[in-house]
Each structure stands twice: as structure tokens, then as C-alpha cells.
Write a protein that holds these residues in place. Structure first.
Motif, PDB file in Angstrom:
ATOM      1  N   TRP A 223       0.097   5.402   0.418  1.00  0.00           N
ATOM      2  CA  TRP A 223      -0.942   6.684   0.608  1.00  0.00           C
ATOM      3  C   TRP A 223      -0.865   7.540  -0.612  1.00  0.00           C
ATOM      4  O   TRP A 223       0.275   7.841  -1.145  1.00  0.00           O
ATOM      5  CB  TRP A 223      -0.651   7.348   1.703  1.00  0.00           C
TER       6      TRP A 223
ATOM      7  N   VAL B 208      -1.931  -5.355  -1.030  1.00  0.00           N
ATOM      8  CA  VAL B 208      -3.240  -5.611  -1.737  1.00  0.00           C
ATOM      9  C   VAL B 208      -3.739  -7.087  -1.512  1.00  0.00           C
ATOM     10  O   VAL B 208      -2.721  -8.198  -1.603  1.00  0.00           O
ATOM     11  CB  VAL B 208      -3.093  -5.263  -3.324  1.00  0.00           C
TER      12      VAL B 208
ATOM     13  N   HIS C  23     -12.618   4.241   3.289  1.00  0.00           N
ATOM     14  CA  HIS C  23     -11.971   2.933   2.638  1.00  0.00           C
ATOM     15  C   HIS C  23     -12.868   2.337   1.425  1.00  0.00           C
ATOM     16  O   HIS C  23     -14.216   2.415   1.734  1.00  0.00           O
ATOM     17  CB  HIS C  23     -11.682   1.826   3.458  1.00  0.00           C
TER      18      HIS C  23
ATOM     19  N   HIS D  59      -8.778  -5.386  -2.105  1.00  0.00           N
ATOM     20  CA  HIS D  59      -8.518  -3.861  -1.890  1.00  0.00           C
ATOM     21  C   HIS D  59      -6.954  -3.953  -1.482  1.00  0.00           C
ATOM     22  O   HIS D  59      -6.253  -4.649  -1.178  1.00  0.00           O
ATOM     23  CB  HIS D  59      -9.329  -3.422  -0.724  1.00  0.00           C
ATOM     24  N   SER D  60      -6.707  -2.391  -1.329  1.00  0.00           N
ATOM     25  CA  SER D  60      -5.319  -2.134  -1.068  1.00  0.00           C
ATOM     26  C   SER D  60      -5.494  -1.450   0.524  1.00  0.00           C
ATOM     27  O   SER D  60      -5.860  -0.382   0.387  1.00  0.00           O
ATOM     28  CB  SER D  60      -4.567  -1.033  -1.981  1.00  0.00           C
TER      29      SER D  60
ATOM     30  N   ASP E 286      -2.990   3.583  -3.334  1.00  0.00           N
ATOM     31  CA  ASP E 286      -3.859   3.380  -2.078  1.00  0.00           C
ATOM     32  C   ASP E 286      -5.370   2.996  -2.535  1.00  0.00           C
ATOM     33  O   ASP E 286      -5.354   2.480  -3.521  1.00  0.00           O
ATOM     34  CB  ASP E 286      -4.235   5.028  -1.380  1.00  0.00           C
ATOM     35  N   CYS E 287      -6.274   2.946  -1.531  1.00  0.00           N
ATOM     36  CA  CYS E 287      -7.409   1.982  -1.868  1.00  0.00           C
ATOM     37  C   CYS E 287      -8.208   2.590  -3.005  1.00  0.00           C
ATOM     38  O   CYS E 287      -8.553   1.751  -3.952  1.00  0.00           O
ATOM     39  CB  CYS E 287      -8.312   2.066  -0.550  1.00  0.00           C
TER      40      CYS E 287
ATOM     41  N   ARG F 182      -4.090  -0.539   3.795  1.00  0.00           N
ATOM     42  CA  ARG F 182      -3.216   0.452   4.511  1.00  0.00           C
ATOM     43  C   ARG F 182      -2.008   0.444   4.703  1.00  0.00           C
ATOM     44  O   ARG F 182      -1.383  -0.662   4.403  1.00  0.00           O
ATOM     45  CB  ARG F 182      -4.036   0.497   5.986  1.00  0.00           C
ATOM     46  N   SER F 183      -1.017   1.464   5.156  1.00  0.00           N
ATOM     47  CA  SER F 183       0.028   1.144   4.964  1.00  0.00           C
ATOM     48  C   SER F 183       0.694   0.291   6.150  1.00  0.00           C
ATOM     49  O   SER F 183       0.139  -0.249   7.193  1.00  0.00           O
ATOM     50  CB  SER F 183       0.740   2.776   5.919  1.00  0.00           C
TER      51      SER F 183
ATOM     52  N   TYR G  61       0.897  -1.351   0.133  1.00  0.00           N
ATOM     53  CA  TYR G  61      -0.067  -0.154   0.219  1.00  0.00           C
ATOM     54  C   TYR G  61       1.032   1.282  -0.046  1.00  0.00           C
ATOM     55  O   TYR G  61       2.026   1.256   0.565  1.00  0.00           O
ATOM     56  CB  TYR G  61      -0.866   0.079   1.319  1.00  0.00           C
TER      57      TYR G  61
END
Length: 300
Positions: free
Chosen positions: A194, A277, A257, A269-270, A203-204, A272-273, A192
Motif C-alpha cells: 500500500w 504483481v 484499481h 497489475h499490483s 501499489d497499483c 492488493r495486500s 504489493y
């Protein structure tokens, strides 16, 4: 306002000229060093991009320049719709990371464009240099050689892309949900990032934006806008290919999200830090408690 194009494979759009940190220097240099930046950042450094980095551009992507200030351009990105500015996604870019070449501008307007559909592709330029391009990079087509494709880069030079990595089209065809899901699963395991809009880190909502772009459908840049712009789908009626959204306060608060349904129970989904994925089930927490419904996009 003038139109300029992203000069490098990935160009960062910051909240302000003061937003980059010392650790972000590699991607603010000319030329930027994306690989060094990604390698250097720890998970906490990646988390710290929130409120600083807002989105990214791919090589050749156009922006409108609003003003220049101390080596930075204030811009909007017309191809990334947002409620923040009706003209496009707003932010600041180092002025050396953008370029305006008349030959490129004419070719971009005239088309057709070559779309990179491989996860990444190797552009061999006529001057001997090599650029590694992200999925969904678009460049004007100017010819072919032994089955591969010559494209024009924003500085007015040419380069060769493998034919197997690209599609040439004025407008990509609208694909079915199964194709989008297959496309998405090629990125399983990608870390992921940002504000990420490239296959070097999503990012998502950036992940969803590029998947739908590849499927011939333009959706907004951010999750909040993606939720409100598509056809609303209740959580119980979500189907493969639909976007699924999650909100604070047990699904009643601010949307934070987005993912895409793989079937009626799982979504890709992707997250978070620190997390790549991946595929999760809607029955898992915190997703079950935060799910606030979905959106369906079927037309360009």
C-alpha cells in the motif's frame, strides 16, 4: 516554503505524524530500516497501512516543506500530481529523512540526471557505504570511472553506479507500449505494498506511475487522477500499453484499481495486500464486472 530532498533510498510520506503504528517504527527511525519493516509485516499489517501511509519518495526526490511540527515536516511532492493539492502530493515526513545540501540542489537543477532503469541497483559510496536503490531513482551525474557512473547524493557525497543499471538524460525519451510492457513484466512476483512507489513494493497506481516515468511520461500519482487525466478509451477498444481501471458498484462507483494492458485481453497489475504483481484476463471476475474503461497516455 523551502525545497528539501529525500535523504534515504525510500522515504515514507504519512497521512499525519500520528499515523505510523508501532510496527512501522523501523521506517520512522533515523536511518530507516526498510528491509526489517517489510520482513516483519504480515498481510494484515500491510492491509492496515490504508489511511495511514499515502505515498513514498525515492532518494534525492524533491519536496516542498510547508511547516515543521514536533520533528515532522508537512510537505507536498511536486513530481507526484494529484487533485488533493495543486502543488503536489501532500503528507508528513520525519524531518530527519529530508536534507537540503546546496551542492546537490545546484546539480539537480543543472542536470543531467542518472536514472536507475534496473529493478534495483547497488550504489557504492565514496565513504565505503552501500545503498540499494529502487528503479527510477534519479541522481545528478558528476563523472564516470571505468565505464561506471559517479553520482551526487543528497548529502553532498558521491557514489558509483553500474553503467548497465542506468541511463543518463535530461529527459527520458518517450517509449512505445511494448517497451513499457517488457519493463512491467520484470516485476512479476513482487509483493504489493500500500502506497508503494519503489521496486521494493508497489501499489497499483504507484506501479503505473513509475512505469510511465521510465517511459518518459509523467502521469498523476493515484488511480482516480490517472483515469481522468489521460485520453479516455472505452473498454472494448483497450490496446496494449493502455491503462485499465476498475470501480466499485460493478464499474459505476469509485475507482479503486488500475493496471496496464498487455494485449487486448490481459493486463498486468499490483493487485492488493497478500498478492504479487501478476497478469490477469479482463474476462475474470471481479475484473470483468468492475472494469470501467481506460486511459491512453502518449506524450510527456
Amino acid at each position: 516554503m523551502t525545497i528539501q530532498m529525500a535523504k534515504y533510498p525510500v522515504v515514507h510520506v504519512w497521512r499525519s505524524p500520528q499515523a505510523p503504528r508501532e510496527i512501522d517504527r523501523p521506517v520512522c527511525m533515523d536511518p530507516p530500516d526498510l528491509a526489517a519493516w517489510l520482513h516483519k509485516m504480515k498481510t494484515e499489517d500491510r492491509k492496515g497501512l490504508g489511511g495511514r501511509l499515502d505515498t513514498q519518495l525515492l532518494l534525492g526526490e524533491p519536496v516542498r516543506v510547508l511547516q515543521e511540527e514536533d520533528g515532522w515536516f508537512q510537505v507536498v511532492v511536486p513530481d507526484q500530481p494529484t487533485h488533493l493539492d495543486e502543488r503536489g502530493y501532500p503528507g508528513w515526513v520525519p524531518s530527519t529523512h529530508l536534507i537540503d545540501h546546496p551542492d546537490y540542489s545546484r546539480a539537480w537543477t543543472k542536470g543531467p540526471l542518472v536514472h536507475v532503469t534496473a529493478t534495483t541497483s547497488r550504489l557504492c559510496r565514496a565513504d565505503g557505504s552501500i545503498l540499494f536503490l529502487s528503479y527510477m531513482t534519479r541522481l545528478p551525474r558528476v563523472g564516470e570511472q571505468d565505464g561506471d557512473v559517479w553520482v551526487l547524493t543528497p548529502d553532498g557525497k558521491t557514489g558509483l553506479l553500474p553503467a548497465a543499471d542506468v541511463i543518463t538524460a535530461s529527459q527520458l525519451p518517450v517509449t512505445d507500449p511494448a517497451t513499457r510492457i517488457d519493463d512491467a513484466q520484470r516485476f512479476l512476483g513482487l509483493p504489493y505494498l500500500w502506497a508503494g512507489m519503489s521496486s521494493f513494493g508497489f501499489d497499483c497506481s504507484g506501479f503505473m506511475y513509475r512505469l510511465f516515468q521510465a517511459g518518459g511520461i509523467r502521469i498523476p500519482r493515484d488511480a482516480h487522477d490517472q483515469f481522468h487525466s489521460g485520453r479516455p478509451i472505452p473498454a472494448k477498444k483497450l490496446a496494449a500499453g493502455d491503462l485499465v481501471f476498475f470501480a466499485h458498484e460493478q464499474g459505476t462507483g469509485v475507482i479503486h484499481h488500475v493496471g496496464m494492458m498487455v494485449d487486448h485481453t490481459r493486463f498486468i497489475h499490483s493487485p492488493r495486500s497478500g498478492f504479487p504483481v501478476r497478469i490477469n484476463r479482463l474476462t475474470e471476475e471481479p475484473y470483468h464486472g468492475e472494469c470501467c474503461g481506460g486511459a491512453r497516455y502518449e506524450k510527456p
